[in-house]
Design a protein around this motif. Structure first.
Motif, PDB file in Angstrom:
ATOM      1  N   ARG A 190       0.844  -1.196   0.000  1.00  0.00           N
ATOM      2  CA  ARG A 190       0.000   0.000   0.000  1.00  0.00           C
ATOM      3  C   ARG A 190       0.876   1.241   0.000  1.00  0.00           C
ATOM      4  O   ARG A 190       1.827   1.361   0.782  1.00  0.00           O
ATOM      5  CB  ARG A 190      -0.937   0.024   1.207  1.00  0.00           C
ATOM      6  N   PHE A 191       0.534   2.199  -0.882  1.00  0.00           N
ATOM      7  CA  PHE A 191       1.241   3.472  -0.973  1.00  0.00           C
ATOM      8  C   PHE A 191       0.267   4.604  -0.659  1.00  0.00           C
ATOM      9  O   PHE A 191      -0.914   4.547  -1.006  1.00  0.00           O
ATOM     10  CB  PHE A 191       1.814   3.670  -2.382  1.00  0.00           C
ATOM     11  N   HIS A 192       0.784   5.626   0.003  1.00  0.00           N
ATOM     12  CA  HIS A 192      -0.020   6.769   0.411  1.00  0.00           C
ATOM     13  C   HIS A 192       0.598   8.050  -0.130  1.00  0.00           C
ATOM     14  O   HIS A 192       1.812   8.242  -0.066  1.00  0.00           O
ATOM     15  CB  HIS A 192      -0.097   6.845   1.942  1.00  0.00           C
ATOM     16  N   ARG A 193      -0.249   8.908  -0.660  1.00  0.00           N
ATOM     17  CA  ARG A 193       0.178  10.229  -1.119  1.00  0.00           C
ATOM     18  C   ARG A 193      -0.551  11.269  -0.288  1.00  0.00           C
ATOM     19  O   ARG A 193      -1.773  11.276  -0.211  1.00  0.00           O
ATOM     20  CB  ARG A 193      -0.143  10.419  -2.605  1.00  0.00           C
ATOM     21  N   ASP A 194       0.210  12.152   0.362  1.00  0.00           N
ATOM     22  CA  ASP A 194      -0.396  13.201   1.156  1.00  0.00           C
ATOM     23  C   ASP A 194      -1.219  14.139   0.278  1.00  0.00           C
ATOM     24  O   ASP A 194      -1.009  14.226  -0.939  1.00  0.00           O
ATOM     25  CB  ASP A 194       0.680  14.009   1.884  1.00  0.00           C
TER      26      ASP A 194
ATOM     27  N   PRO B 263      -5.700  13.243   0.227  1.00  0.00           N
ATOM     28  CA  PRO B 263      -4.816  12.092   0.409  1.00  0.00           C
ATOM     29  C   PRO B 263      -5.325  10.921  -0.436  1.00  0.00           C
ATOM     30  O   PRO B 263      -6.540  10.753  -0.602  1.00  0.00           O
ATOM     31  CB  PRO B 263      -4.925  11.800   1.906  1.00  0.00           C
ATOM     32  N   VAL B 264      -4.393  10.140  -0.963  1.00  0.00           N
ATOM     33  CA  VAL B 264      -4.757   9.049  -1.880  1.00  0.00           C
ATOM     34  C   VAL B 264      -4.001   7.779  -1.504  1.00  0.00           C
ATOM     35  O   VAL B 264      -2.807   7.824  -1.187  1.00  0.00           O
ATOM     36  CB  VAL B 264      -4.436   9.426  -3.344  1.00  0.00           C
ATOM     37  N   TYR B 265      -4.710   6.648  -1.545  1.00  0.00           N
ATOM     38  CA  TYR B 265      -4.104   5.323  -1.417  1.00  0.00           C
ATOM     39  C   TYR B 265      -4.103   4.638  -2.779  1.00  0.00           C
ATOM     40  O   TYR B 265      -5.048   4.783  -3.564  1.00  0.00           O
ATOM     41  CB  TYR B 265      -4.921   4.420  -0.488  1.00  0.00           C
ATOM     42  N   ILE B 266      -3.065   3.843  -3.027  1.00  0.00           N
ATOM     43  CA  ILE B 266      -3.052   2.910  -4.142  1.00  0.00           C
ATOM     44  C   ILE B 266      -2.286   1.680  -3.691  1.00  0.00           C
ATOM     45  O   ILE B 266      -1.286   1.796  -2.973  1.00  0.00           O
ATOM     46  CB  ILE B 266      -2.435   3.523  -5.426  1.00  0.00           C
ATOM     47  N   ASP B 267      -2.773   0.496  -4.064  1.00  0.00           N
ATOM     48  CA  ASP B 267      -2.142  -0.772  -3.680  1.00  0.00           C
ATOM     49  C   ASP B 267      -1.531  -1.413  -4.909  1.00  0.00           C
ATOM     50  O   ASP B 267      -2.237  -1.680  -5.897  1.00  0.00           O
ATOM     51  CB  ASP B 267      -3.174  -1.721  -3.056  1.00  0.00           C
ATOM     52  N   CYS B 268      -0.231  -1.667  -4.848  1.00  0.00           N
ATOM     53  CA  CYS B 268       0.513  -2.173  -5.997  1.00  0.00           C
ATOM     54  C   CYS B 268       1.100  -3.554  -5.729  1.00  0.00           C
ATOM     55  O   CYS B 268       1.341  -3.936  -4.582  1.00  0.00           O
ATOM     56  CB  CYS B 268       1.653  -1.220  -6.353  1.00  0.00           C
TER      57      CYS B 268
ATOM     58  N   PHE C 113       3.999   9.157  -3.833  1.00  0.00           N
ATOM     59  CA  PHE C 113       3.469   8.123  -2.947  1.00  0.00           C
ATOM     60  C   PHE C 113       4.613   7.483  -2.163  1.00  0.00           C
ATOM     61  O   PHE C 113       5.720   7.324  -2.681  1.00  0.00           O
ATOM     62  CB  PHE C 113       2.754   7.028  -3.744  1.00  0.00           C
ATOM     63  N   ARG C 114       4.324   7.077  -0.941  1.00  0.00           N
ATOM     64  CA  ARG C 114       5.316   6.376  -0.130  1.00  0.00           C
ATOM     65  C   ARG C 114       4.696   5.098   0.438  1.00  0.00           C
ATOM     66  O   ARG C 114       3.488   5.066   0.734  1.00  0.00           O
ATOM     67  CB  ARG C 114       5.824   7.259   1.015  1.00  0.00           C
ATOM     68  N   PRO C 115       5.476   4.049   0.586  1.00  0.00           N
ATOM     69  CA  PRO C 115       4.924   2.795   1.121  1.00  0.00           C
ATOM     70  C   PRO C 115       4.554   2.941   2.591  1.00  0.00           C
ATOM     71  O   PRO C 115       5.317   3.497   3.377  1.00  0.00           O
ATOM     72  CB  PRO C 115       6.064   1.791   0.921  1.00  0.00           C
ATOM     73  N   VAL C 116       3.372   2.439   2.950  1.00  0.00           N
ATOM     74  CA  VAL C 116       2.929   2.549   4.339  1.00  0.00           C
ATOM     75  C   VAL C 116       2.493   1.207   4.931  1.00  0.00           C
ATOM     76  O   VAL C 116       2.365   1.076   6.145  1.00  0.00           O
ATOM     77  CB  VAL C 116       1.761   3.554   4.481  1.00  0.00           C
ATOM     78  N   ARG C 117       2.285   0.204   4.080  1.00  0.00           N
ATOM     79  CA  ARG C 117       1.788  -1.071   4.600  1.00  0.00           C
ATOM     80  C   ARG C 117       2.025  -2.175   3.584  1.00  0.00           C
ATOM     81  O   ARG C 117       1.914  -1.943   2.379  1.00  0.00           O
ATOM     82  CB  ARG C 117       0.279  -0.950   4.879  1.00  0.00           C
ATOM     83  N   ARG C 118       2.366  -3.360   4.078  1.00  0.00           N
ATOM     84  CA  ARG C 118       2.558  -4.506   3.178  1.00  0.00           C
ATOM     85  C   ARG C 118       1.691  -5.668   3.645  1.00  0.00           C
ATOM     86  O   ARG C 118       1.683  -6.010   4.820  1.00  0.00           O
ATOM     87  CB  ARG C 118       4.029  -4.933   3.126  1.00  0.00           C
ATOM     88  N   LEU C 119       0.953  -6.253   2.703  1.00  0.00           N
ATOM     89  CA  LEU C 119       0.151  -7.434   2.963  1.00  0.00           C
ATOM     90  C   LEU C 119       0.683  -8.599   2.149  1.00  0.00           C
ATOM     91  O   LEU C 119       1.590  -8.421   1.311  1.00  0.00           O
ATOM     92  CB  LEU C 119      -1.320  -7.191   2.623  1.00  0.00           C
ATOM     93  N   THR C 120       0.128  -9.772   2.393  1.00  0.00           N
ATOM     94  CA  THR C 120       0.568 -10.984   1.705  1.00  0.00           C
ATOM     95  C   THR C 120      -0.610 -11.614   0.989  1.00  0.00           C
ATOM     96  O   THR C 120      -1.614 -11.958   1.626  1.00  0.00           O
ATOM     97  CB  THR C 120       1.156 -12.002   2.698  1.00  0.00           C
ATOM     98  N   ARG C 121      -0.520 -11.752  -0.314  1.00  0.00           N
ATOM     99  CA  ARG C 121      -1.572 -12.430  -1.083  1.00  0.00           C
ATOM    100  C   ARG C 121      -1.374 -13.937  -0.952  1.00  0.00           C
ATOM    101  O   ARG C 121      -0.274 -14.453  -1.162  1.00  0.00           O
ATOM    102  CB  ARG C 121      -1.535 -11.982  -2.534  1.00  0.00           C
ATOM    103  N   MET C 122      -2.477 -14.636  -0.610  1.00  0.00           N
ATOM    104  CA  MET C 122      -2.414 -16.072  -0.357  1.00  0.00           C
ATOM    105  C   MET C 122      -3.560 -16.766  -1.088  1.00  0.00           C
ATOM    106  O   MET C 122      -4.590 -16.156  -1.391  1.00  0.00           O
ATOM    107  CB  MET C 122      -2.501 -16.358   1.153  1.00  0.00           C
ATOM    108  N   SER C 123      -3.380 -18.063  -1.350  1.00  0.00           N
ATOM    109  CA  SER C 123      -4.415 -18.824  -2.048  1.00  0.00           C
ATOM    110  C   SER C 123      -4.568 -20.200  -1.421  1.00  0.00           C
ATOM    111  O   SER C 123      -3.656 -20.728  -0.778  1.00  0.00           O
ATOM    112  CB  SER C 123      -4.066 -18.976  -3.532  1.00  0.00           C
TER     113      SER C 123
END
Length: 270
Positions: A125-129, A214-219, A235-245
């Motif tokens: 997740r990236f956040h732009r002020d 402020p804007v979020y985008i998930d890459c 944008f700056r990174p603010v959070r990392r998640l893990t995609r699982m299946s």
């Protein structure tokens, strides 16, 4: 513990769980989920209060997406999320969906692994002020390109895209971007494009429309062009998640071409 369908009257209670978790979802996001998959939204209620939720939305016949897995802070550690996950997985089996996917927070990874989910990729997740951007305010209209999205994701998300397009959508030849309001920031996504040049034009258009917000985008970090692009735009990174299946049947499934995905639709949608 009783798991029951989440109803329209439960939206405010479900939203309270999002607020407690500092998530970005709004009441409109819950309402959209209920409209997309009314038989795939559940909750646990205690003393007249929604204390846990989960959702499962079916994308075509090939994949189910689990999201909105939330538990009230004072109810954690009691097996509510595990019970809801087992219910979602059982429902997916009944629907004969060959695999289910999710984007896991650090808090949920151990639970999902214990249920058989395996690592697929990272999500950043990236956040732009809130800021301005220089450019001409050219806002092209939206012309759907379902084939491009299915090529990018490997699944049929037309129902979702049609719903999101009613909020905000812009397209150019070879790409499109959508957006929606959020509780903490405006959400940019999905952003799908055949080239980085098209993706950048779409992102610029989106940011021009949302000046001083402020804007979020998930890459997907594996698409380095998307990461480079959003960082160049502040944008700056603010959070990392893990995609699982989790594979439920032996049928093969496609993950699409991730290099076409410059922004996902959201952790609850994939």
């Amino acid at each position: 513990m009783t798991i029951r369908p989440l109803l329209q009257s439960d939206v405010s209670g479900a939203l309270d769980l999002c607020t407690a978790a500092n998530w970005n979802q709004t009441a409109a996001d819950w309402e959209r989920m209920l409209a997309l998959q009314p038989d795939g939204c559940w909750c646990v209620e205690r003393d007249g209060r929604v204390v846990a939720t989960a959702s499962l939305v079916r994308w075509g016949t090939s994949l189910g997406w689990i999201g909105m897995v939330l538990t009230a802070p004072d109810q954690r550690g009691q097996g509510l999320a595990r019970a809801l996950m087992n219910h979602a997985i059982a429902t997916a089996r009944a629907w004969r969906i060959p695999s289910v996917w999710l984007d896991a927070t650090d808090m949920g990874i151990a639970l999902y692994r214990s249920l058989g989910f395996v690592y697929e990729c990272a999500i950043e997740r990236f956040h732009r002020d809130a800021d301005t951007i220089v450019g001409s305010e050219a806002w092209p209209t939206f012309i759907p390109d379902w084939k491009l999205d299915e090529e990018a994701t490997g699944i049929d998300r037309r129902r979702l895209l049609e719903s999101l397009a009613m909020v905000e959508a812009t397209s150019l030849p070879g790409g499109f971007v959508m957006g929606r309001p959020g509780a903490r920031a405006t959400y940019c996504g999905p952003l799908v494009a055949r080239t980085s040049t098209t993706a950048e034009l779409l992102l610029t258009t989106f940011l021009l429309r949302h000046q001083n917000q402020p804007v979020y985008i998930d890459c997907l970090p594996s698409n380095t062009a998307s990461v480079d692009m959003v960082q160049r735009y502040g944008f700056r990174p603010v959070r990392r998640l893990t995609r699982m299946s989790l594979a439920l049947e032996s049928m093969p499934y496609s993950t699409g071409d991730r290099n076409l995905v410059y922004g996902i639709a959201g952790f609850e949608y994939g």
